[in-house]
Design a protein around this motif. Structure first.
Motif, PDB file in Angstrom:
ATOM      1  N   LEU A  18       0.827  -1.211   0.000  1.00  0.00           N
ATOM      2  CA  LEU A  18       0.000   0.000   0.000  1.00  0.00           C
ATOM      3  C   LEU A  18       0.860   1.260   0.000  1.00  0.00           C
ATOM      4  O   LEU A  18       0.500   2.263  -0.616  1.00  0.00           O
ATOM      5  N   SER A  19       2.015   1.198   0.641  1.00  0.00           N
ATOM      6  CA  SER A  19       2.932   2.333   0.592  1.00  0.00           C
ATOM      7  C   SER A  19       3.480   2.504  -0.829  1.00  0.00           C
ATOM      8  O   SER A  19       3.669   3.636  -1.301  1.00  0.00           O
ATOM      9  N   THR A  20       3.702   1.387  -1.505  1.00  0.00           N
ATOM     10  CA  THR A  20       4.161   1.456  -2.898  1.00  0.00           C
ATOM     11  C   THR A  20       3.084   2.099  -3.772  1.00  0.00           C
ATOM     12  O   THR A  20       3.367   2.975  -4.601  1.00  0.00           O
ATOM     13  N   LEU A  24       3.567   5.567  -5.756  1.00  0.00           N
ATOM     14  CA  LEU A  24       3.420   5.611  -7.228  1.00  0.00           C
ATOM     15  C   LEU A  24       2.534   6.780  -7.649  1.00  0.00           C
ATOM     16  O   LEU A  24       2.876   7.539  -8.562  1.00  0.00           O
ATOM     17  N   THR A  25       1.407   6.958  -6.955  1.00  0.00           N
ATOM     18  CA  THR A  25       0.485   8.020  -7.387  1.00  0.00           C
ATOM     19  C   THR A  25       0.996   9.390  -6.947  1.00  0.00           C
ATOM     20  O   THR A  25       0.692  10.391  -7.567  1.00  0.00           O
ATOM     21  N   ARG A  83      -0.180  13.779  10.996  1.00  0.00           N
ATOM     22  CA  ARG A  83      -0.946  14.490   9.963  1.00  0.00           C
ATOM     23  C   ARG A  83      -2.308  13.837   9.737  1.00  0.00           C
ATOM     24  O   ARG A  83      -3.280  14.513   9.456  1.00  0.00           O
ATOM     25  N   HIS A  84      -2.374  12.508   9.877  1.00  0.00           N
ATOM     26  CA  HIS A  84      -3.620  11.821   9.522  1.00  0.00           C
ATOM     27  C   HIS A  84      -4.407  11.322  10.736  1.00  0.00           C
ATOM     28  O   HIS A  84      -5.312  10.510  10.601  1.00  0.00           O
ATOM     29  N   GLY A  85      -4.045  11.825  11.903  1.00  0.00           N
ATOM     30  CA  GLY A  85      -4.817  11.497  13.104  1.00  0.00           C
ATOM     31  C   GLY A  85      -4.776  10.018  13.471  1.00  0.00           C
ATOM     32  O   GLY A  85      -5.758   9.471  13.961  1.00  0.00           O
ATOM     33  N   GLU A 160      -6.396   4.512   1.132  1.00  0.00           N
ATOM     34  CA  GLU A 160      -7.310   5.609   0.762  1.00  0.00           C
ATOM     35  C   GLU A 160      -6.568   6.713   0.013  1.00  0.00           C
ATOM     36  O   GLU A 160      -7.004   7.176  -1.038  1.00  0.00           O
ATOM     37  N   LEU A 161      -5.415   7.133   0.580  1.00  0.00           N
ATOM     38  CA  LEU A 161      -4.693   8.277   0.008  1.00  0.00           C
ATOM     39  C   LEU A 161      -4.131   7.975  -1.374  1.00  0.00           C
ATOM     40  O   LEU A 161      -3.932   8.881  -2.181  1.00  0.00           O
ATOM     41  N   SER A 162      -3.851   6.695  -1.620  1.00  0.00           N
ATOM     42  CA  SER A 162      -3.193   6.341  -2.887  1.00  0.00           C
ATOM     43  C   SER A 162      -4.112   6.570  -4.086  1.00  0.00           C
ATOM     44  O   SER A 162      -3.654   6.773  -5.198  1.00  0.00           O
TER      45      SER A 162
END
Ligand code: FAD
Length: 400
Positions: A18-20, A24-25, A83-85, A160-162
């Motif tokens: 998920l970090s990848t 990427l995005t 930052r994301h609580g 979610e953020l990706s």
């Protein structure tokens, strides 16, 4: 002309996959990323079953990927959580020597910490008591940058953020790769998906996924289960307390970890698992066990380290022996204080000759990146690892 369902297909919805996807995005907005995860949600294996520690990077060989990515990753992880609580805390940690024989290794760690640019403070017994009144030791070091967080929540937020298309319940069972055309992947329900490039972040199954893609990973994942207890009297421990690690098995050594919810976990130990997702002794997968036993490296580890292994097995089967090991650090603990807690299984890559791959291992082949060794501290280091993998995959993407 080939039509693609996505530009990059990531196998595995743990923190590394998920970090990848996120990296990427971020690096290349508009890249279409698809993540396939076999479970019904993110982080169901290593990422959701670990100690939750944001490691400082003190243990790792200067210059290694582990050292570079853990030091940077720890700082970024704290920022990300803030930052994301996401629940987190920078608690600091003590590494405690309880025997004279451990003192030279403790001093070597001080040196290593300084080489890695980590703030460390040397403590005597009275200063240990100031941090942790119930902990006993001859000497200790305090590392102020260590913390704890909820890695499952981090993974979910990265998904979610990706902006990636993350599909759960999608197990990759076949991979067909044509260097000139791209990669086609089949999932267990028969869906076929085409991508321009593939990233393998399958954790405990990464070597099998590499073989599905037609690559020889050169390593075998040998699963080591880590069993935990929870402390019935969490007030006995204020923060994080670790023993001095053995350089041969840096992941061994029962430690005490106060998590973000205030509970204190004791463990893990390290025992062989009879399945890659073998979270207890009852879980046996004969084909996976045969795969582990058929790897020459497994037998070489057993021959080389049987004495260690026997101790770990003894502590797994005997709560009294486990309690004795904990009492070296925390004399007040009793058997009744230890309540069984869920276990985790480590994906440790082992070479044919029995060497445990120490550093993170990322291999490239045509249109493919395989993450073949991402044990602890890969959760801590997941943001830099994701960026590294993303940058390599973006370079391999054909321009068409
Ligand atoms: C007991 C224990 C304690 C640890 N403590 C810490 C710690 O305190 N701090 C720290 O930084 N690190 C710690 N770690 C290490 C850390 O948890 C891992 O390094 C990290 O979670 C690895 O993430 P991953 O995404 O590579 O693997 P995983 O989280 O295992 O994710 C891999 C994913 O791939 C999926 N998958 C596999 N095969 C397929 C397939 N064919 N198709 C689709 N999906 C597939 C799996 O279902 C899984 O969700 C610990 C690990 C363990 C086991």
């Amino acid at each position: 002309m080939t039509t693609y369902d996505c530009d990059v297909l990531v196998v595995g919805g743990g923190i590394v996959g998920l970090s990848t996807a996120y990296a990427l995005t971020q690096a290349s907005p508009g890249t279409r990323v698809l993540v396939l995860e076999k479970e019904n949600g993110p982080a169901r294996h290593q990422t959701g079953r670990n100690s939750g520690v944001i490691h400082s990077g003190i243990y790792y060989k200067p210059g290694s990927l582990k050292a570079r990515f853990a030091v940077r990753g720890a700082e970024e992880m704290v920022e990300f959580c803030a930052r994301h609580g996401i629940a987190h805390e920078v608690t600091g940690k003590l590494i405690v020597a309880t025997e004279r024989a451990e003192l030279p290794r403790l001093h070597a760690l001080v040196q290593r910490g300084r080489e890695n640019g980590i703030p460390v403070r040397e403590l005597g017994p009275a200063q240990i008591a100031a941090y942790e009144p119930e902990v006993r030791g001859l000497a200790a070091i305090h590392v102020s940058t260590t913390g704890v967080c909820d890695y499952g929540a981090v993974a979910a937020r990265l998904a979610e953020l990706s902006g990636a298309d993350v599909r759960y319940g999608a197990e990759v069972v076949r991979i067909d790769r044509r260097p000139e055309l791209g990669v086609a992947v089949r999932t267990a329900d028969g869906t076929v998906l085409r991508a321009r490039a593939l990233v393998n972040c399958a954790g405990l199954h990464c070597d099998r996924v590499a073989r599905l893609a037609g690559d020889d990973p050169g390593v075998r994942i040998v699963p080591f289960r880590g069993e935990y207890y929870e402390l019935a009297r969490p007030g006995l421990v204020k923060g994080l307390v670790y023993p001095v690690p053995d350089p041969a098995f840096p992941f061994l050594g029962v430690h005490l970890t106060r998590g973000v919810d205030g509970s204190v976990h004791v463990g893990p130990n390290a025992v062989p698992a009879a399945a890659r997702e073998g979270y207890d002794w009852r879980t046996v997968r004969p084909a996976e066990l045969a795969g582990t036993l058929g790897w020459p490296g497994t037998w070489r580890i057993a021959r080389r380290h049987w004495r260690y292994g026997a101790g770990e097995l003894h502590r797994s089967w005997s709560k009294r022996a486990f309690t004795e090991a904990v009492r070296r650090l925390l004399p007040a603990v009793t058997e009744a204080d230890l309540r069984p807690a869920p276990a985790g299984v480590r994906a440790q890559a082992v070479l044919r000759d029995g060497t445990l791959v120490d550093d993170f291992l990322i291999r490239e082949s045509a249109r493919t990146i395989h993450v073949l060794n991402a044990p602890s501290p890969a959760a801590t280091a997941s943001l830099p690892i994701g960026r590294e993998v993303a940058s390599r995959v973006l370079q391999t993407l054909p321009r068409s």
